[in-house]
Scaffold this motif. Sequence first.
Motif, short mmCIF file in Angstrom:
data_model
loop_
_atom_site.label_atom_id
_atom_site.label_comp_id
_atom_site.label_asym_id
_atom_site.label_seq_id
_atom_site.Cartn_x
_atom_site.Cartn_y
_atom_site.Cartn_z
N ASN A 25 -41.09 -5.83 62.91
CA ASN A 25 -39.65 -6.07 63.08
C ASN A 25 -39.05 -5.29 64.24
OD1 ASN A 25 -39.09 -7.93 61.09
ND2 ASN A 25 -38.27 -6.47 59.62
N GLU A 26 -39.06 -3.98 64.08
CA GLU A 26 -38.40 -3.15 65.09
C GLU A 26 -38.77 -1.67 64.93
OE1 GLU A 26 -37.05 -2.36 61.77
OE2 GLU A 26 -35.82 -4.10 62.23
N SER B 116 -27.84 -7.21 62.35
CA SER B 116 -26.74 -6.41 61.82
C SER B 116 -26.08 -5.57 62.91
CB SER B 116 -27.23 -5.46 60.72
OG SER B 116 -27.84 -6.17 59.69
N GLY C 269 -38.26 -9.96 64.45
CA GLY C 269 -37.41 -8.91 63.90
C GLY C 269 -35.95 -9.09 64.29
N THR D 174 -33.83 -11.18 63.47
CA THR D 174 -32.96 -11.58 62.36
C THR D 174 -32.78 -10.45 61.34
OG1 THR D 174 -34.93 -12.59 61.41
CG2 THR D 174 -33.37 -14.07 62.48
N LEU E 137 -44.01 -6.97 55.48
CA LEU E 137 -44.06 -5.84 56.41
C LEU E 137 -45.10 -4.83 55.92
CD1 LEU E 137 -40.23 -5.21 57.05
CD2 LEU E 137 -41.83 -6.27 58.63
N GLY F 192 -40.94 -10.30 49.14
CA GLY F 192 -40.00 -10.73 50.18
C GLY F 192 -40.57 -10.48 51.56
N TYR G 184 -32.66 -5.95 61.18
CA TYR G 184 -31.68 -4.90 61.56
C TYR G 184 -30.96 -5.26 62.85
CZ TYR G 184 -29.94 -0.07 62.06
OH TYR G 184 -29.16 1.06 62.18
N HIS H 98 -35.38 -16.48 47.50
CA HIS H 98 -34.98 -17.40 48.57
C HIS H 98 -36.10 -17.52 49.60
CE1 HIS H 98 -34.33 -13.72 50.91
NE2 HIS H 98 -34.01 -13.23 49.73
N GLY I 148 -39.91 -7.90 53.19
CA GLY I 148 -40.26 -6.48 53.14
C GLY I 148 -41.70 -6.29 52.68
P1 NAP Z 1 -34.86 -3.52 52.60
O1 NAP Z 1 -33.76 -2.53 52.87
O2 NAP Z 1 -35.33 -3.79 51.22
O3 NAP Z 1 -34.52 -4.93 53.27
C1 NAP Z 1 -33.58 -5.23 54.16
C2 NAP Z 1 -33.38 -6.74 54.18
O4 NAP Z 1 -33.92 -7.24 55.40
C3 NAP Z 1 -34.06 -7.51 53.05
O5 NAP Z 1 -33.18 -8.49 52.60
C4 NAP Z 1 -35.26 -8.14 53.75
O6 NAP Z 1 -35.66 -9.36 53.18
C5 NAP Z 1 -34.67 -8.40 55.11
N1 NAP Z 1 -35.62 -8.62 56.19
C6 NAP Z 1 -36.78 -7.95 56.45
N2 NAP Z 1 -37.34 -8.45 57.57
C7 NAP Z 1 -36.53 -9.45 58.00
C8 NAP Z 1 -36.57 -10.34 59.11
N3 NAP Z 1 -37.57 -10.28 60.00
N4 NAP Z 1 -35.58 -11.22 59.26
C9 NAP Z 1 -34.56 -11.27 58.38
N5 NAP Z 1 -34.45 -10.47 57.32
C10 NAP Z 1 -35.44 -9.56 57.14
O7 NAP Z 1 -36.10 -3.06 53.46
P2 NAP Z 1 -37.44 -3.84 53.64
O8 NAP Z 1 -37.47 -5.07 52.81
O9 NAP Z 1 -38.52 -2.85 53.53
O10 NAP Z 1 -37.32 -4.27 55.17
C11 NAP Z 1 -37.28 -3.33 56.20
C12 NAP Z 1 -36.39 -3.90 57.26
O11 NAP Z 1 -35.07 -3.84 56.80
C13 NAP Z 1 -36.37 -3.14 58.57
O12 NAP Z 1 -37.43 -3.56 59.41
C14 NAP Z 1 -35.01 -3.51 59.11
O13 NAP Z 1 -35.08 -4.62 59.99
C15 NAP Z 1 -34.21 -3.94 57.90
N6 NAP Z 1 -33.05 -3.09 57.77
C16 NAP Z 1 -31.83 -3.66 57.95
C17 NAP Z 1 -30.69 -2.89 57.92
C18 NAP Z 1 -29.38 -3.54 58.17
O14 NAP Z 1 -29.35 -4.76 58.36
N7 NAP Z 1 -28.31 -2.77 58.22
C19 NAP Z 1 -30.77 -1.52 57.69
C20 NAP Z 1 -32.02 -0.96 57.48
C21 NAP Z 1 -33.16 -1.77 57.53
P3 NAP Z 1 -36.44 -9.43 51.77
O15 NAP Z 1 -35.39 -9.30 50.74
O16 NAP Z 1 -37.02 -10.79 51.82
O17 NAP Z 1 -37.44 -8.33 51.73
#
Ligand code: NAP
Length: 272
Positions: A127-128, A171, A164, A166, A55, A50, A168, A77, A52
Motif C-alpha cells: 500500500n504505502e 484519506s 495503495g 485507495t 497485506l 479483508g 491512506y 464487502h 488488511g
Molecule cells: P485497518 O486500520 O484495519 O484498515 C484500514 C482500512 O483500509 C480498512 O477498511 C481496510 O480494508 C482498508 N484498506 C486496506 N488497504 C486498502 C486499499 N489498498 N484500498 C482501499 N482500502 C484499503 O488496517 P489494515 O486493515 O491493517 O490496513 C492497513 C492500511 O490501512 C494501511 O496500509 C493504510 O493504507 C490504511 N490506513 C488508513 C488510514 C486512514 O485512511 N486514515 C489510517 C491508517 C491506515 P479491510 O477492512 O478490507 O481490511
Amino acid sequence: MKNTDRLKVALMASRNPKSQEVLQSLWMKLKEKKFILTPKNPDVVISIGGDGMLLSAFHKYEKLIDHVRFVGIHTGHLGFYTDYRDFEVDKLVDNLALDTGARVSYPILNVKVKLMDGRVLTMRALNEATVKRLSKTMVADVFINGVAFERFRGDGISVSTPTGSTAYNKSLGGAVLHPTIEALQIAEVASLNNRVYRTLGSSIVVPKKDKIVIEPKHDDRYSISIDNKNYTYDKIQQIDYQIDQKKIHFVASPSHTSFWNRVKDAFIGEVE
Ligand code: NAP
Ligand code: MN
C-alpha cells in the motif's frame, strides 16, 4: 506450471468467526480436489478476511513473491485486493482446478531507510510507507529525481503504490490511480503552509524509475509505517523510495471485478 503438477496452496485467515468458517470449508474443498495444502513454499496463497489480511499475507510471503500468486477472499464487502466474496468459495475452487498459471501483476514500493550509522534497511510495501516524526513537527527535505523539491513541515509524508492509492493516500486527499499505471504518489500529512513554510500542497504522481528521497532534518525519533506494520527509528539519514523491480502477482480470475467497479462499490455505492 505443468497441468499435471499439483498446486501447493497456503491458507491464511483473520480471526473473526466468519473468516474461520470460510477457512474450514475451503480447506475441506481443496483437500477433496487433491490440492496440496501447505504453508511452506506455496504456489498460491489464499487470504481470507479483508484487504488488511491480504497485506499480512503479502508480508508473510514477501521473500517468495517472484513465485507466489495471491488470491483474496473478502468476508464482508468487496475489497481492493480481494476478488472473491465469502459465498464464492466453490467458484474459487473450480477456477483453481482449471488453473493455467495466469496472473495479474501490480507494482510494489521499495523503501530504503538509511540510518546515520550507515545501516540500510530495505523494505517493501504493497500500500504505502508513511514517515512521521514522533515528538514534534517533522521538517524534511524532499528530493524528486535529484531535484531538491521542497522543505516539508507538517505531520508526515506518505508514498503510496497505485493499489495503495485507495487506502491512506485517499484519506490524505491523494488521487485514485488505476493499478496499471506504474507510478508512486507522494501525499502530505497536514503540511504547514504559510508565508514562511511552503510545500506544493497537492499530491504528486511520480513515474516509474524516478527516485524519491526524504531527508528528515532533526536527529529524533521517527515512525515509519509500512502497510499495517509500524517501526520506530532514531537518527535517520534519508529514506529512498522507488518502484520495486518485483511485482505482486494475483491469480487472474475470470470474475475479476474491474477496478472502477471496486472504487465505486467502496466509496460511492449505488448511483440512482
Ligand atoms: P485497518 O486500520 O484495519 O484498515 C484500514 C482500512 O483500509 C480498512 O477498511 C481496510 O480494508 C482498508 N484498506 C486496506 N488497504 C486498502 C486499499 N489498498 N484500498 C482501499 N482500502 C484499503 O488496517 P489494515 O486493515 O491493517 O490496513 C492497513 C492500511 O490501512 C494501511 O496500509 C493504510 O493504507 C490504511 N490506513 C488508513 C488510514 C486512514 O485512511 N486514515 C489510517 C491508517 C491506515 P479491510 O477492512 O478490507 O481490511
Ligand atoms: Mn483491516
